[in-house]
Write a protein that holds these residues in place. Structure first.
Motif, short mmCIF file in Angstrom:
data_model
loop_
_atom_site.label_atom_id
_atom_site.label_comp_id
_atom_site.label_asym_id
_atom_site.label_seq_id
_atom_site.Cartn_x
_atom_site.Cartn_y
_atom_site.Cartn_z
N ILE A 47 -3.65 -1.57 8.00
CA ILE A 47 -2.68 -1.51 6.90
C ILE A 47 -1.33 -1.01 7.40
N VAL A 62 0.86 -1.18 0.00
CA VAL A 62 0.00 0.00 0.00
C VAL A 62 0.90 1.24 0.00
N ALA A 70 -7.83 1.35 9.06
CA ALA A 70 -8.37 1.90 7.80
C ALA A 70 -9.76 1.33 7.52
N HIS A 125 -7.74 2.64 0.55
CA HIS A 125 -7.75 2.50 2.02
C HIS A 125 -7.85 3.90 2.63
N SER A 139 -10.10 -2.48 8.27
CA SER A 139 -8.82 -3.19 8.09
C SER A 139 -7.70 -2.56 8.90
N SER A 147 -11.48 0.03 4.14
CA SER A 147 -11.01 -0.29 2.79
C SER A 147 -12.16 -0.61 1.84
N ASP A 153 -9.47 5.43 9.22
CA ASP A 153 -10.70 5.09 9.95
C ASP A 153 -10.93 6.08 11.10
N ASP A 161 -5.79 8.98 2.48
CA ASP A 161 -6.02 7.85 1.59
C ASP A 161 -4.73 7.18 1.15
N GLY A 188 -7.24 -1.61 -4.23
CA GLY A 188 -7.82 -1.20 -2.94
C GLY A 188 -7.61 0.28 -2.69
#
Length: 949
Positions: A578, A471, A555, A501, A576, A557, A504, A484, A499
């Motif tokens: 990451i 990522v 995150a 991500h 998720s 996603s 959050d 992001d 993806g």
């Protein structure tokens, strides 16, 4: 002790209902004073040495203001000098009912421990509670309750063995209340009397709001305005259709003109034109007013004259100005419904930023204040420190506007600093655009996670572990609030997994707590030049929520399986964890993609994303998505002085477009998901199609170059713009797109249950929302919460499912986003002025964007800067001007100017008006005798080098 009140009331069905109200009284409510040994208080608020130097009160004392003093003199109570004040429950409740903004300010003072303000619950204390007597009004009962509590406090503190002559002073501006208090032997003063007795505090005297007695002193005997009708008359007039109710919006260009927006059914609204001082009748910008529509033969057309209120004049407008106002177009077709203001339903006054216009009379204490916002009238204030305040940016509040006075009366609130100073001007800019920028309160900060923070086993148990994925994030240089990140990898079946991500943030900001309420109020992070005003505290925005490289982050996603043709095979959403492998700038990501020698996982991922993004963009444009243009500028800031040392337009790379494509795709995928799950309360974003009349100027511009622009659909517009080329004029297409941007409507947030039109015109998408920037937009936090409930990752709460509350929230978000945009533009304008201040006069080439009656508006592509070249000057005779509105073109001394013509201008800063500095442009080429100016000489190299450092 229990008091109960019993009364009966008739129900709808005709029955009789007995109601019993219980009121509990106690004798263990503390007085809050340090000197008291009788009350068993855990913590005292009022100090024992409550000393403040006063000619009236040479002894230590506590202040006890009544309701009207709190409502009218809140600026005084907020001053750091005023401490040890008792606020009675009676006063607090009355203030809450009468003014929500002042109640909030009072609560803020009560929470400030250094102010020593104490709330005494007199309505539940056995010795201070009183019942309303027969025939006594609620107001008189409350005044009596305040006097009883003052008497109790005086007696209570006198009985204290450690009493040091401590007294309680009742502050009231009510003559009757003051007389009764004095009869009862209480120490009482008018607020003004007390404040003027304070030694060596002239600024505090200036902050006094004018009482009705003072207002009468300042006004002349001549009646200038008609009396405002009482609210009862207004309400019956609105009901019968005699009057209309609407929002008063003053003109920025003409102080004798305004428009009232009358709201009809649904989205319908009509505009009523108001012209002339008597018809404006003391309404101020954004007031809610009642208007009476004038007879048809008195309707007029909006004036094309620019009239600024030039300062202190007699208490009436000169007849020439009123006559000039009516000298506009008089054709019946250009006339608009015209009216006059008959009354004020709700004032929308706030404290205004601006500067003092000193009186010409020596030793005068009354001066005129000029607000920064041209739509606000000048305000007459009284101050003894005018010499100190000259050249300062200050804040002033309006107290009232009597019918005998040309200007409203007000009072000084506070000084912001020297005019032209960068910090001061930024503060003015934030205040004038209503951007909440105070430090986060302790209540907000208390909801931050405790450091050091780590991802727990509980977190891992309910999340998908994506730490092994390659990522990476791609952002502008210097970005610390990384919302992001992206990944792209090959799947065994030949397809690719992509993806998006997103930080959050909703994990850290829980619904309804102080941090959530603050973020909802702020609505958005505001990016000014060289400064960022965060929506959430920095610990979240730049650390725990920021998807920085080489750290584990939580995150949300959105993951797609995509085939070779960039078609989505399937979509899934998951909470998720990451671990980003790289935080890149757009330029760094572009270099990786272009460098054939680089073949690491991150670069491969970027190349895969870039390839798919190009296909997605092509397909979007084929569907009719618009590629518009606006000249964005980037400042290069000196690291020590923080002044702008260079100014250039932003260059967009392929990677900008790559990131944008996947953000759009994620937003559309999420919008569809939350709407499928919650059709009534999904928070979405729409972009309405512009009405055909919006495109008039675009059509005229294209016609001048023998081109046709089709505007019947977004697709037709996009195709027309793509085809619009002029040989030997490569910048023409960009100019046309800049113009097309000006024709667009504003995109807005809305609640799906309150609207039926979801379409996003600019993106040619049937549905859209904002999901990808929750660190800087509150809308995205709500969308995260809706999505989390939809996939079973979080629980819901009542407000989330209430479409009316969602709609009210959307209104605030739309307002905050609009004001943030205006503030950002104002910041760019201010820094552009700073840049040209240090540069002297420059010669630059530009293009005409608009043609006006007496001026041309020129865009300088090099700086992304717009300015106006005026052809009328007060100092010299006006040239011969012929304006053709149809073309549109302006002929100056026989030379014709059309839209998009190339011109050469000199650019300089006009600082003659400190408060309204502006970029001034003068024509160099084409050369027109008596109109154009000679180009400026380049500065010597030594001076230029010194400036560049």
């Amino acid at each position: 002790m229990l008091k109960s009140k019993t009364f009966v009331k008739k129900t709808r069905s005709g029955g009789i209902m007995k109601i019993v109200r219980e009121h509990y009284l106690r004798d263990d409510i503390w007085c809050g004073s340090e000197v008291c040994t009788e009350c068993k208080q855990e913590e005292s608020v009022l100090q024992k040495d409550a000393c403040i130097e006063s000619n009236l009160c040479s002894f230590p004392h506590y202040l006890l203001p009544d309701t009207n003093v709190v409502l009218s003199q809140i600026d005084i109570l907020e001053d750091p000098l005023i401490k040890n004040v008792i606020i009675l429950q009676t006063v607090l409740q009355e203030v809450r009912h009468r003014s929500a903004p002042i109640y909030k300010r009072l609560k803020d003072i009560l929470h400030d421990k250094e102010k020593h303000f104490y709330t005494f619950t007199n309505e539940h204390h056995r010795e201070t509670y009183i019942e309303r007597e027969q025939g006594e009004s609620a107001n008189d009962r409350n005044d009596r309750a305040i006097r009883i509590s003052t008497k109790w406090y005086s007696d209570h503190l006198n009985n204290t063995p450690t009493d040091k002559g401590l007294k309680v002073v009742l502050l009231t501006n009510d003559r009757g209340n003051k007389e009764k208090a004095e009869e009862a032997g209480l120490l009482t003063y008018r607020c003004e009397e007390y404040v003027k007795s304070l030694i060596a505090n002239p600024e505090l005297v200036d902050r006094l709001a004018l009482t009705n007695d003072d207002k009468n002193e300042i006004t002349s005997s001549k009646v200038l305005f008609s009396e405002h009708l009482p609210l009862s008359r207004i309400q019956s007039g609105i009901k019968s259709g005699t009057f209309q109710q609407g929002t008063f919006r003053a003109s920025r260009d003409n102080y004798l003109e305004a428009t009232v927006f009358v709201h009809g059914e649904g989205d319908d609204s009509t505009e009523v034109l108001i012209q002339g001082l008597q018809n404006l009748n003391r309404a101020v910008h954004q007031d809610l007013v009642a208007v009476e529509i004038l007879p048809l033969n008195q309707w007029v057309a909006p004036s094309s004259v620019v009239l600024q209120d030039e300062g202190p004049k007699e208490d009436d407008v000169t007849e020439e100005e009123e006559a000039e106002l009516k000298s506009g177009p008089s054709g019946a077709g250009s006339r608009k419904p015209t009216g006059r203001v008959v009354g004020i339903i709700k004032r929308n006054w706030r404290a205004f930023c601006g500067m003092l216009f000193l009186s010409q009379i020596k030793e005068a204490t009354r001066h005129l204040f000029t607000p920064a916002d041209r739509r606000i009238p000048r305000i007459r204030i009284e101050t003894r420190q005018a010499a100190t305040l000259a050249g300062q940016r200050i804040m002033v509040a309006i107290d009232g506007w009597p019918k005998h006075s040309r200007y409203p009366n007000g009072h000084f609130v506070r000084s912001l600093g020297s005019a032209g100073d960068k910090e001061t001007e930024t503060e003015v800019l934030l205040l004038e655009h209503d951007v909440p920028h105070q430090d986060f309160s302790q209540a907000v900060l208390s909801f931050l996670p405790k450091m050091p923070w780590n991802i727990t086993e509980e977190d891992m148990a309910v999340r998908e572990d994506l730490r092994n994925l390659t990522v990476c994030s791609v952002d502008p240089p210097g970005c610390t609030d990384i919302d992001d990140a992206l990944h792209c990898r090959d799947l065994p079946n030949g397809n690719q997994e992509v993806g998006v991500h997103i930080a959050d943030v909703s994990h850290f900001i829980r619904p309804g707590n102080a941090m959530d309420l603050e973020a909802a109020n702020r609505g958005t992070t505001v990016y000014l030049t060289g400064r960022r005003i965060d929506m959430v505290p920095e610990l979240l925005s730049s650390n725990l929520c920021s998807l920085r490289s080489s750290v584990e982050r939580l995150a949300f996603s959105c993951i797609w399986e995509i085939n070779d043709k960039a078609e989505i095979v399937q979509t899934r959403f998951t909470k998720s964890v990451i671990n980003s492998k790289a935080s890149l700038t757009y330029a760094e990501a572009q270099m990786r993609i272009d460098d054939a020698n680089m073949n690491d996982d991150t670069t491969k991922s970027l190349r895969g994303l870039n390839r798919l993004a190009k296909i997605l963009k092509k397909r979007r444009i084929e569907k009719g998505a618009l590629t518009l243009s606006s000249p964005e500028v980037r400042f290069h800031i000196d690291s020590e002085t923080h002044d702008p040392i260079d100014l250039q337009t932003k260059e967009l790379k392929e990677t900008n477009s790559m990131v944008e494509e996947f953000m759009l795709l994620a937003n559309i995928s999420v919008a569809q998901k939350i709407y499928d799950e919650f059709s009534e309360c999904a928070l979405l974003r729409k972009h309405p199609a512009p009405p055909p009349s919006n495109y008039d100027i675009l059509n005229k511009a294209a016609k001048s170059k023998d081109l046709v622009i089709h505007t019947d659909s977004a697709k037709a517009l996009a195709d027309s713009l793509d085809a619009a080329q002029v040989d030997g004029f490569p910048y023409f297409n960009t100019l046309l797109r800049i113009l097309a941007t000006r024709c667009m409507m504003q995109a807005v947030y809305f609640c799906s249950g309150m609207d039926s039109d979801f379409h996003h015109y600019g993106l040619a998408s049937p549905i859209y929302t904002h999901f990808t920037s929750p660190i800087r937009r509150y809308s995205d936090i709500i969308v995260h919460r809706l999505l989390a409930v939809a996939i079973g990752a979080d629980s819901t709460y009542p407000d989330l499912m209430d479409k009316h509350k969602q709609s009210a929230l959307c209104n605030n978000l739309n307002y905050r986003h609009k004001m943030a945009q205006y503030a950002q533009r104002a910041s760019v304008v201010f820094h552009t002025q700073l840049f040209f201040k240090s540069r002297g006069i420059l010669n630059e080439e530009g293009f005409i964007l608009f043609v006006r009656k007496n001026a041309i508006i020129v865009l300088i592509p090099k700086f992304g800067l717009e300015g106006t070249v005026f052809f009328e000057n007060k100092d010299k005779p006006s040239p011969k001007l012929i304006f053709n509105e149809e073309a549109p073109s302006l002929t100056v001394e026989g030379h014709s100017f059309n839209m998009f013509d190339k011109v050469k201008v000199t650019i300089s800063l006009d600082a003659s008006n400190v408060q309204h500095q502006k970029i001034r442009m003068s024509l160099v080429e084409p050369v027109i005798s008596g109109v154009s100016v000679a180009p400026s000489e380049p500065e010597p190299d030594t001076k230029r080098a010194k400036l560049d450092r």
